[in-house]
Design a protein around this motif. Sequence first.
Motif, mmCIF file in Angstrom:
data_model
loop_
_atom_site.group_PDB
_atom_site.id
_atom_site.type_symbol
_atom_site.label_atom_id
_atom_site.label_comp_id
_atom_site.label_asym_id
_atom_site.label_seq_id
_atom_site.Cartn_x
_atom_site.Cartn_y
_atom_site.Cartn_z
ATOM 1 N N ASN A 1 -1.258 -20.286 12.132
ATOM 2 C CA ASN A 1 -0.731 -19.122 11.405
ATOM 3 C C ASN A 1 -1.845 -18.406 10.652
ATOM 4 O O ASN A 1 -2.820 -19.032 10.249
ATOM 5 N N PRO A 2 -1.664 -17.103 10.412
ATOM 6 C CA PRO A 2 -2.626 -16.437 9.528
ATOM 7 C C PRO A 2 -2.375 -16.872 8.084
ATOM 8 O O PRO A 2 -1.280 -17.332 7.753
ATOM 9 N N GLY A 3 -3.375 -16.756 7.237
ATOM 10 C CA GLY A 3 -3.133 -16.874 5.805
ATOM 11 C C GLY A 3 -2.379 -15.633 5.363
ATOM 12 O O GLY A 3 -2.596 -14.548 5.913
ATOM 13 N N VAL A 4 -1.445 -15.774 4.415
ATOM 14 C CA VAL A 4 -0.726 -14.608 3.919
ATOM 15 C C VAL A 4 -0.936 -14.495 2.414
ATOM 16 O O VAL A 4 -0.614 -15.422 1.660
ATOM 17 N N VAL A 5 -1.535 -13.372 2.005
ATOM 18 C CA VAL A 5 -1.807 -13.141 0.597
ATOM 19 C C VAL A 5 -0.843 -12.065 0.091
ATOM 20 O O VAL A 5 -0.874 -10.924 0.548
ATOM 21 N N LEU A 6 0.037 -12.470 -0.822
ATOM 22 C CA LEU A 6 1.001 -11.539 -1.397
ATOM 23 C C LEU A 6 0.436 -11.041 -2.722
ATOM 24 O O LEU A 6 0.027 -11.855 -3.558
ATOM 25 N N VAL A 7 0.380 -9.720 -2.896
ATOM 26 C CA VAL A 7 -0.230 -9.178 -4.103
ATOM 27 C C VAL A 7 0.849 -8.474 -4.935
ATOM 28 O O VAL A 7 1.493 -7.533 -4.462
ATOM 29 N N VAL A 8 1.055 -8.963 -6.155
ATOM 30 C CA VAL A 8 2.141 -8.443 -6.998
ATOM 31 C C VAL A 8 1.596 -7.956 -8.339
ATOM 32 O O VAL A 8 0.500 -8.324 -8.751
ATOM 33 N N GLY A 9 2.399 -7.133 -9.034
ATOM 34 C CA GLY A 9 1.990 -6.608 -10.331
ATOM 35 C C GLY A 9 2.674 -5.282 -10.584
ATOM 36 O O GLY A 9 3.171 -4.660 -9.641
ATOM 37 N N VAL A 10 2.719 -4.811 -11.832
ATOM 38 C CA VAL A 10 3.401 -3.546 -12.120
ATOM 39 C C VAL A 10 2.558 -2.360 -11.639
ATOM 40 O O VAL A 10 1.352 -2.484 -11.439
ATOM 41 N N ASN A 11 3.211 -1.231 -11.469
ATOM 42 C CA ASN A 11 2.517 -0.024 -11.023
ATOM 43 C C ASN A 11 1.396 0.349 -11.977
ATOM 44 O O ASN A 11 1.553 0.250 -13.185
ATOM 45 N N GLY A 12 0.297 0.780 -11.388
ATOM 46 C CA GLY A 12 -0.785 1.300 -12.203
ATOM 47 C C GLY A 12 -1.837 0.285 -12.616
ATOM 48 O O GLY A 12 -2.876 0.643 -13.156
ATOM 49 N N VAL A 13 -1.582 -0.990 -12.351
ATOM 50 C CA VAL A 13 -2.563 -2.005 -12.782
ATOM 51 C C VAL A 13 -3.775 -2.067 -11.857
ATOM 52 O O VAL A 13 -4.804 -2.633 -12.218
ATOM 53 N N GLY A 14 -3.626 -1.483 -10.656
ATOM 54 C CA GLY A 14 -4.744 -1.535 -9.705
ATOM 55 C C GLY A 14 -4.442 -2.426 -8.516
ATOM 56 O O GLY A 14 -5.330 -2.971 -7.875
ATOM 57 N N LYS A 15 -3.163 -2.536 -8.198
ATOM 58 C CA LYS A 15 -2.708 -3.427 -7.135
ATOM 59 C C LYS A 15 -3.206 -2.960 -5.759
ATOM 60 O O LYS A 15 -3.864 -3.714 -5.042
ATOM 61 N N ALA B 1 5.806 -3.604 -4.221
ATOM 62 C CA ALA B 1 6.189 -2.619 -5.241
ATOM 63 C C ALA B 1 6.275 -3.307 -6.602
ATOM 64 O O ALA B 1 6.636 -4.473 -6.687
ATOM 65 N N GLY B 2 5.953 -2.567 -7.650
ATOM 66 C CA GLY B 2 5.933 -3.199 -8.974
ATOM 67 C C GLY B 2 6.797 -2.519 -10.009
ATOM 68 O O GLY B 2 6.335 -2.105 -11.057
ATOM 69 N N ARG B 3 8.067 -2.408 -9.688
ATOM 70 C CA ARG B 3 8.955 -1.785 -10.672
ATOM 71 C C ARG B 3 9.426 -2.873 -11.634
ATOM 72 O O ARG B 3 10.022 -3.851 -11.235
ATOM 73 N N LEU B 4 9.167 -2.654 -12.910
ATOM 74 C CA LEU B 4 9.501 -3.716 -13.866
ATOM 75 C C LEU B 4 10.693 -3.361 -14.739
ATOM 76 O O LEU B 4 11.019 -4.087 -15.658
ATOM 77 N N GLN B 5 11.342 -2.239 -14.470
ATOM 78 C CA GLN B 5 12.395 -1.815 -15.396
ATOM 79 C C GLN B 5 13.569 -2.784 -15.419
ATOM 80 O O GLN B 5 14.306 -2.848 -16.381
ATOM 81 N N ASN B 6 13.679 -3.558 -14.364
ATOM 82 C CA ASN B 6 14.833 -4.430 -14.270
ATOM 83 C C ASN B 6 14.387 -5.793 -13.756
ATOM 84 O O ASN B 6 14.005 -5.952 -12.604
#
Length: 299
Positions: free
Chosen positions: A99-113, A191-196
């Motif tokens: 399998n390939p390695g899978v890198v999931l990148v998370v964080g709120v909008n605007g942080v530089g994701k 996506a990094g929507r943190l409102q909820n």
Amino acid sequence: LVRLRQRLAGTNNPLGKGLLALLSRDKLDEDTWEDIEDTLLTADIGVAPTQELVEGLRTRLRVEGSAAGEVREVLADELVKLVGPDMDRRLQVSGENGNPGVVLVVGVNGVGKTTSVGKIGRILVAEDRKVLMGAADTFRAAAAEQLGTWGERVGVEVVRGPEGTDPASVAFEAVKKGVETGVDTVIVDTAGRLQNKSGLMDELGKVKRVIEKQAPVTEVLLVLDATTGQNGMIQARVFAEAVNITGIVLTKLDGSAKGGIVVAVQRELGVPVKLVGLGEGADDLAPFEPRAFVEALLG
Ligand code: GDP
């Protein structure tokens, strides 16, 4: 190291130069120790680590009239200890069983994701890995386009869906393609929507579940903006509840006087800072190295 030093020198860096100046005073009296504590707290290092550091410094510098060279050395040692010299900071970019390695990148909008996804792609390509990127941030209109531009820049194909598609379906398609074409690593922007909070948890949980129908996620990187200080810590906690974070990318360290956040966030999450962002360019993402970081801080 030179570049890190240059970038950090661009800020008013109270953590490094400020501490060094305070510790070089003729007399280390109570007022001075209080100033030192204030400096550490201002740099967002956190209360407990501040006390530990002051404790360590007081013990080791009690000798009257320590020479300037010794002061620097002791401070560097104590800071490195605080930053965690023994944490495993390698990125898990390889998969098992073909399998390939899978890198999931998370964080709120605007942080530089999205920027960090592009830069990580660049690093992996430079290591001769075959990489694919997935633009699963389908809520921010420009995000997929922005990642597409990064893909062109660093020579990596980007899988994207129509605007407003379910992020999980884009993530699924990207990893599916990665498996089918035998790439080494798939990097997935989210996506990094943190409102909820519960919405975020549901969404990230779903993205991860759907990906794992194809291949296990090998690394979950939380991107945090170093300039946001304590606010970033609150975000970090929410994300840590939603997914199992395995590493932190601390961006905008070039514009920040808050280098202490490295220590605070590692303590809070029990997860190492693996990469630091030092600017907007394609090469401005570096592996985090405690000794080099501290040396750069102290100038
Ligand atoms: P996202 O919404 O989290 O995907 O954020 P973006 O990747 O679009 O980045 C937001 C802004 O931060 C952009 O202008 C980036 O160029 C900038 N940025 C990202 N990382 C860094 C960094 O390490 N240093 C600096 N100075 N700017 C950065």
